[in-house]
Design an enzyme around this catalytic site. Structure first.
Site, PDB file in Angstrom:
ATOM      1  N   HIS A   1      -9.536  -0.320  -1.964  1.00 52.91           N
ATOM      2  CA  HIS A   1      -8.381  -1.205  -2.105  1.00 52.91           C
ATOM      3  C   HIS A   1      -8.400  -2.362  -1.115  1.00 52.91           C
ATOM      4  O   HIS A   1      -7.544  -3.239  -1.172  1.00 52.91           O
ATOM      5  CB  HIS A   1      -7.088  -0.405  -1.960  1.00 52.91           C
ATOM      6  CG  HIS A   1      -6.866   0.554  -3.090  1.00 52.91           C
ATOM      7  ND1 HIS A   1      -5.717   1.303  -3.226  1.00 52.91           N
ATOM      8  CD2 HIS A   1      -7.646   0.888  -4.149  1.00 52.91           C
ATOM      9  CE1 HIS A   1      -5.804   2.060  -4.310  1.00 52.91           C
ATOM     10  NE2 HIS A   1      -6.969   1.821  -4.881  1.00 52.91           N
TER      11      HIS A   1
ATOM     12  N   THR B   1      -9.383 -10.267  -1.425  1.00 49.62           N
ATOM     13  CA  THR B   1     -10.589 -10.712  -0.732  1.00 49.62           C
ATOM     14  C   THR B   1     -11.668  -9.638  -0.826  1.00 49.62           C
ATOM     15  O   THR B   1     -11.386  -8.444  -0.862  1.00 49.62           O
ATOM     16  CB  THR B   1     -10.315 -10.997   0.755  1.00 49.62           C
ATOM     17  OG1 THR B   1     -10.113  -9.758   1.444  1.00 49.62           O
ATOM     18  CG2 THR B   1      -9.097 -11.892   0.926  1.00 49.62           C
TER      19      THR B   1
ATOM     20  N   ARG C   1      -0.834  -0.893  -4.549  1.00 46.93           N
ATOM     21  CA  ARG C   1      -1.196   0.459  -4.991  1.00 46.93           C
ATOM     22  C   ARG C   1      -0.972   1.523  -3.928  1.00 46.93           C
ATOM     23  O   ARG C   1      -1.299   2.695  -4.128  1.00 46.93           O
ATOM     24  CB  ARG C   1      -2.675   0.465  -5.412  1.00 46.93           C
ATOM     25  CG  ARG C   1      -2.992  -0.490  -6.546  1.00 46.93           C
ATOM     26  CD  ARG C   1      -4.490  -0.735  -6.702  1.00 46.93           C
ATOM     27  NE  ARG C   1      -5.013  -1.605  -5.653  1.00 46.93           N
ATOM     28  CZ  ARG C   1      -6.280  -2.028  -5.590  1.00 46.93           C
ATOM     29  NH1 ARG C   1      -7.138  -1.644  -6.526  1.00 46.93           N
ATOM     30  NH2 ARG C   1      -6.674  -2.822  -4.608  1.00 46.93           N
TER      31      ARG C   1
ATOM     32  N   GLU D   1       0.459   5.220  -4.530  1.00 45.02           N
ATOM     33  CA  GLU D   1      -0.057   5.980  -5.677  1.00 45.02           C
ATOM     34  C   GLU D   1      -0.129   7.478  -5.396  1.00 45.02           C
ATOM     35  O   GLU D   1       0.159   8.293  -6.250  1.00 45.02           O
ATOM     36  CB  GLU D   1      -1.434   5.437  -6.073  1.00 45.02           C
ATOM     37  CG  GLU D   1      -1.967   5.985  -7.382  1.00 45.02           C
ATOM     38  CD  GLU D   1      -3.123   6.939  -7.162  1.00 45.02           C
ATOM     39  OE1 GLU D   1      -3.630   7.481  -8.159  1.00 45.02           O
ATOM     40  OE2 GLU D   1      -3.510   7.154  -6.003  1.00 45.02           O
TER      41      GLU D   1
END
Length: 759
Positions: free
Chosen positions: A232, A294, A363, A366
């Site tokens: 991530h 990025t 996220r 999650e």
């Protein structure tokens, strides 16, 4: 003069020349890039006509929005529906929507003027056309100083200022394998459709109702959680924000469920295609996908991917360079928690005061393991910023924030390459790809011609290998490492209640203790039921989604070439038959692929990668080691801000670099948890018990400086990983921030940082 002194003098002169080049080149190259003008008069007149047509098309698309059926309607929420939670996980930024609209405009223009006419335009003309349609990947100006990274990754490379930047296309190492060379998914070698992804899963992947016995010897589940957190940081594709049905449309590619499926009763899994964007040369064909974040290992999942987002995550009220946080409403003492995400509509909240956390990545909530690591890095930043503010009372908020951010990113990079990657890839592949960190020296291996951008195959297939390591339950342990409970994974999705601190449960700490005890599962074709049957299900034991099927379909959506093509790319023999796969797979695995696919050239990459037998001394097979190793090579040698880079004004002082190299993940957990009194020095490896052998090394910091590890068999001879105290134990050294004090006199060459290396 000694040979060592001569070598040092030569390196200093090279460093000086390169440093001057790095100071002046961002301005020079950014200016030249922006001055690349269209000079042909006929081309200029043609562009004006095309741009006029673009404006007409944009108006027409705006009028038609929502009137062209399911494919044109914005996604409407249905609380806790599995498909809705998938969209929450695949959050699409408004910038991505804008780029997707630009592709539709450009395709309309192409149909009017013909692809050939547009393809013959010069590079500057194409870029101007793209800009007129709403897409501009270029950066016209870079900061006057390059001491600190930009939040969006721009200007890292003085020659190619857009490499690694957020909202740029994934790079392709093999050409897209679309059936029509445009955007239709790959076909089988015979020209027929490939078997549906769910059917592939039923034929090749076994469901595990509970954690299976195939654990990776010696390694802990922290590796799986850490891998997701790492993923991530570097990639996040954007999904079309539309309501899909079981009908194939330009934006939807449903996964059909066989009528005789033993578990699912629905007709299909709804599946939004990834947003289509122009490539960096403004071509809309073949279809290309976007990385919304990025590519660099820069903790963008903590700090955000734009200057605006970065500022929104900061606590500017105290003037100490801190990130926003909240106090734990259920604890009188302890470290802070992530700030509440008030816009997260799918979170099961613990209380009005405690909701899913807001971070640099959408996220984060999650599952609790991921949220815990986000919290750990938030606390680490604030802890370092607080200490820097004491050491440097004259520094303002911005200076403290940027310095703490730089330290945290450097620590993060060191842990990734010194602790996470070695067991994954093995010492042989670490050396092959130049991934080993050096115990004392600067790195003079930065190469502005190495593109660090994330490859499509890495994001879409290779680094999804961790899905095979996901357990059925998450273990919670008390401060003495006694079991509290096993929490079913499928009841934790976007659920903030599990991080609540309460008597006997200790919230986040209990999960973190569990991560460093629970054994890591092997990478294979055995996946647990919470992700193959119950992914994002509500109730948790109901019908959710099949993550393996989603991975296979995403690979086809992105037109990732077949497994055999990637074998050839990685210098393995091209397989002429299924039997030729026995060099990297077991007979049982080859058998299931033979029964599922008509040709060896049809095999989808994701199941083949996790189906490879891990090679000795590593957790992955040959092709996975190639694709992962290559990507992390580019992330290291293509990053000007790489923590070991000794050239440029961003370089750490020698004393600072020596301190960063002391940092281990064990130390980070010790410093950021409320109640973890003891811990093993190498937390990615299970703790040793009993009496340590005579002369055994008990400090991972010391062992990793003196040994290339793991050994050929995945072992660490001479190392004893017994638990030690978090407080004041030399086996888990602490980071000394005094070298960051204003005016600090740096160490000399004789203090251990005098031997250059180039990877």
């Amino acid at each position: 003069m000694s040979s060592r002194k001569q070598a040092n003098l030569l390196n200093e002169r090279i460093s000086l020349v390169c440093l001057v080049f790095l100071w002046i080149s961002p301005v020079v190259f950014a200016t030249n890039y922006g001055a690349d003008l269209v000079k042909d008069d006929n081309e200029r007149l043609f562009l004006r006509d095309v741009e006029s047509h673009i404006l007409e098309t944009e108006r027409w698309l705006h009028e038609q929005a929502g009137q062209d059926g399911t494919d044109g309607e914005l996604f409407e929420r249905s609380r806790r529906d599995p498909h809705d939670l998938l969209m929450q996980f695949g959050f699409t930024h408004m910038m991505s929507d804008r780029m997707a609209n630009a592709v539709r405009v450009l395709k309309n223009v192409s149909s009017t003027y013909s692809e050939r006419t547009l393809s013959e335009l010069s590079g500057p003309a194409k870029r101007e056309l793209c800009s007129a349609a709403g897409v501009d990947y270029t950066v016209s100006d870079c900061p006057s100083t390059s001491i600190y990274r930009t939040h969006n990754g721009a200007c890292n490379n003085p020659l190619n200022v857009n490499w690694g930047k957020a909202f740029t296309p994934f790079v392709r190492q093999l050409p897209a394998a679309y059936a029509d060379a445009l955007d239709n998914p790959r076909l089988a070698k015979s020209g027929e459709a490939l078997p549906p992804p769910r059917l592939v899963c039923l034929g090749t992947i076994k469901d595990a109702e509970k954690d299976h016995d195939n654990s990776a010897d010696h390694w802990t589940l922290l590796s799986m959680h850490f891998g997701q957190f790492l993923d991530h940081d570097v990639d996040h594709s954007a999904l079309e924000n539309v309501n899909c049905t079981c009908e194939i449309t330009p934006k939807c590619l449903p996964i059909m469920i066989p009528s005789n499926d033993s578990f699912f009763t629905a007709h299909c899994f709804k599946f939004q295609r990834s947003v289509a964007v122009p490539d960096e040369d403004c071509n809309t064909s073949p279809r290309q996908q976007l990385n919304q974040i990025t590519s660099f290992l820069d903790l963008s999942q903590v700090y955000g991917n734009s200057e605006t987002q970065g500022k929104s995550l900061r606590d500017l009220s105290k003037g100490k360079g801190l990130l926003l946080s909240i106090d734990d409403p259920n604890s009188d003492v302890g470290h802070e928690l992530l700030p509440n995400d008030e816009e997260h509509k799918d979170c099961i909240i613990a209380s009005p005061q405690l909701k899913c956390g807001r971070t640099g990545d959408a996220r984060a909530a999650e599952q609790p393991g991921l949220a815990s690591l986000h919290t750990v890095l938030l606390r680490q930043h604030n802890r370092i910023a607080e200490k820097l503010s004491i050491l440097n009372p004259g520094w303002n908020d911005e200076k403290l924030y940027q310095e703490a951010r730089a330290v945290c990113i450097a620590m993060w990079q060191h842990i990734v390459y010194n602790e996470y990657l070695p067991p994954l890839l093995g010492s042989k592949n670490m050396a092959k790809h130049g991934l080993q960190v050096h115990p004392t020296s600067y790195l003079f291996g930065y190469d502005p011609h190495v593109n660090p951008s994330i490859s499509n195959v890495f994001a879409t297939a290779a680094f999804r290998m961790g899905h095979s390591q996901i357990p059925t339950t998450l273990l919670k342990l008390d401060r003495d490492y006694a079991e509290i409970e096993h929490v079913k994974l499928d009841e934790t999705f976007f659920n903030a209640t599990h991080l609540v601190t309460s008597p006997g449960h200790s919230g986040m700490d209990a999960f973190l203790r569990g991560m460093i005890v629970q054994k890591l599962l092997t990478i294979d074709l055995l996946l647990t039921a919470p992700i193959t049957k119950h992914l994002f299900a509500d109730p948790e034991d109901g019908q959710g989604l099949d993550l393996a099927a989603l991975n296979i379909q995403r690979g086809r959506d992105h037109s990732i070439a077949d497994y055999n093509a990637w074998r050839k790319y990685c210098k393995l023999p091209e397989a002429g038959s299924f039997d030729d796969l026995l060099d990297v797979m077991s007979e049982a695995t080859v058998s299931v692929f033979r029964k599922t696919y008509e040709s060896v050239n049809d095999i989808d990459l994701f199941p083949a990668l996790i189906g490879e037998t891990p090679e000795r001394g590593q957790l992955v097979g040959a092709t996975l080691a190639c694709l992962i190793g290559e990507q992390f090579h580019r992330l290291k040698f293509g990053d000007r801000f790489w923590y070991e880079n000794g050239l440029g004004e961003q370089a750490f002082k020698k004393a600072q670099l020596l301190e960063i190299r002391k940092v281990t993940m064990a130390r980070v957990l010790c410093d950021t948890t409320n109640d973890v009194p003891t811990i093993q020095p190498y937390v990615f490896r299970v703790a040793d018990t009993g009496t340590p052998p005579e002369n055994a090394i008990k400090s991972f910091y010391t062992y990793s400086r003196e040994n290339h590890f793991p050994g050929d068999a995945g072992d660490m001879p001479g190392f004893f990983n017994g638990r030690v105290s978090c407080q004041g134990d030399d086996n888990i050294p602490e980071l000394n921030l005094e070298p960051w004090t204003e005016g600090y006199v740096d160490v000399t060459e004789d203090d251990g940082l005098d031997v250059p290396f180039g990877g």
